[in-house]
Design an enzyme around this catalytic site. Structure first.
Site, PDB file in Angstrom:
ATOM      1  N   LYS A 176       0.865  -1.189   0.000  1.00 19.65           N
ATOM      2  CA  LYS A 176       0.000   0.000   0.000  1.00 19.65           C
ATOM      3  C   LYS A 176       0.896   1.232   0.000  1.00 19.65           C
ATOM      4  O   LYS A 176       1.787   1.381   0.855  1.00 19.65           O
ATOM      5  CB  LYS A 176      -0.887  -0.031   1.252  1.00 19.65           C
ATOM      6  CG  LYS A 176      -2.154   0.769   1.154  1.00 19.65           C
ATOM      7  CD  LYS A 176      -3.037   0.460   2.363  1.00 19.65           C
ATOM      8  CE  LYS A 176      -4.332   1.228   2.337  1.00 19.65           C
ATOM      9  NZ  LYS A 176      -5.070   1.068   3.596  1.00 19.65           N
TER      10      LYS A 176
HETATM   11  O1  G3P Z   1      -7.692   2.121   5.356  1.00 17.25           O
HETATM   12  C1  G3P Z   1      -8.050   3.380   4.860  1.00 17.25           C
HETATM   13  C2  G3P Z   1      -9.435   3.837   5.189  1.00 17.25           C
HETATM   14  O2  G3P Z   1     -10.342   2.805   5.013  1.00 17.25           O
HETATM   15  C3  G3P Z   1      -9.568   4.603   6.471  1.00 17.25           C
HETATM   16  O3  G3P Z   1     -10.899   4.718   6.907  1.00 17.25           O
HETATM   17  O4  G3P Z   1     -12.582   5.260   8.640  1.00 17.25           O
HETATM   18  O5  G3P Z   1     -10.180   5.966   8.987  1.00 17.25           O
HETATM   19  O6  G3P Z   1     -11.605   7.083   7.291  1.00 17.25           O
HETATM   20  P1  G3P Z   1     -11.341   5.807   8.003  1.00 17.25           P
END
Ligand code: G3P
Length: 219
Positions: free
Chosen positions: A87
């Site tokens: 990633k």
């Molecule tokens: O892994 C990246 C993403 O899914 C993060 O999500 O909920 O922290 O905005 P969030």
């Protein structure tokens, strides 16, 4: 549409895997920190543990932001298991690294994508997955699902093979929106996946079925 779980929590990954609908896992440095995982060896061992649980792709994020360091870090991660997807953040050096990894046959996930232009660039570089963060866009009053639509249209126009991995998914409405648009993958917390189970008529209907069964049994 593939279902990935967005967590580094081994229990939750096992629970989703046991449900039988899990296609992969995404992690990020914040999710690793949430589980108290730090230090190179611990991080590596944690990725190995995740790969031991799931059948599909496991995204492992590089910490480096310089091209050469990303290559070293990404190659080390990719060597852990064939399930590992490196990633890489959507920055200039990240795009160069994605191009390099793609030529070497190493799977990549371009993360922190918030615009169609960024998604186009990731696809041009040969990313395996592109991760638009729909929940975080919604948080700032920008239509996250609208971005998924835009990227779908652009990728379909040119036949890009990069898979749209809708990230920062928060709830069932996001999941259904992604499915209607044709996102290839969605990644979200276990709670979002389990919320798809819920309907009040299912609960009341089941309660009635069981009550009727008991009534007859007692006669
Ligand atoms: O892994 C990246 C993403 O899914 C993060 O999500 O909920 O922290 O905005 P969030």
């Amino acid at each position: 549409m593939k279902f990935f779980i967005d967590t580094a929590n081994l229990q939750q990954i096992k629970e989703a895997q046991d449900l039988g609908v899990l296609d992969g896992v995404t992690t990020n440095p914040s999710l690793m920190a949430k589980e108290g995982i730090s230090g190179d060896d611990n991080v590596i061992n944690h990725y190995k543990a995740i790969c031991g649980i799931v059948d599909g792709d496991v995204s492992a994020e590089v910490i480096s932001t310089k091209y050469e360091e990303m290559i070293t870090e990404g190659e080390r991660l990719a060597a852990l298991d064939s399930k590992i997807v490196v990633k890489v953040p959507m920055i200039k050096d990240g795009i160069k690294a994605i191009k390099y990894f793609s030529q070497k046959g190493i799977k990549t996930n371009c993360t922190l994508v918030f615009s169609a232009g960024q998604a186009l660039l990731a696809a041009k570089a040969g990313a395996t997955y592109v991760s638009p963060f729909i929940g975080r866009l919604d948080d700032i009053s920008v239509d996250g699902l609208g971005l998924i639509e835009e990227i779908r249209e652009i990728y379909d126009n040119y036949g890009f093979q990069t898979q749209i991995l809708a990230a920062s998914v928060r709830h069932s409405t996001h999941i259904l929106g992604c499915a209607k648009i044709g996102a290839d993958v969605m990644t979200g917390p276990l709670s979002a996946i389990l919320s798809l189970l819920k309907h009040p008529l299912t609960d009341s209907g089941l309660a009635q079925f069981l009550a009727d069964y008991e009534n007859v049994k007692q006669k």
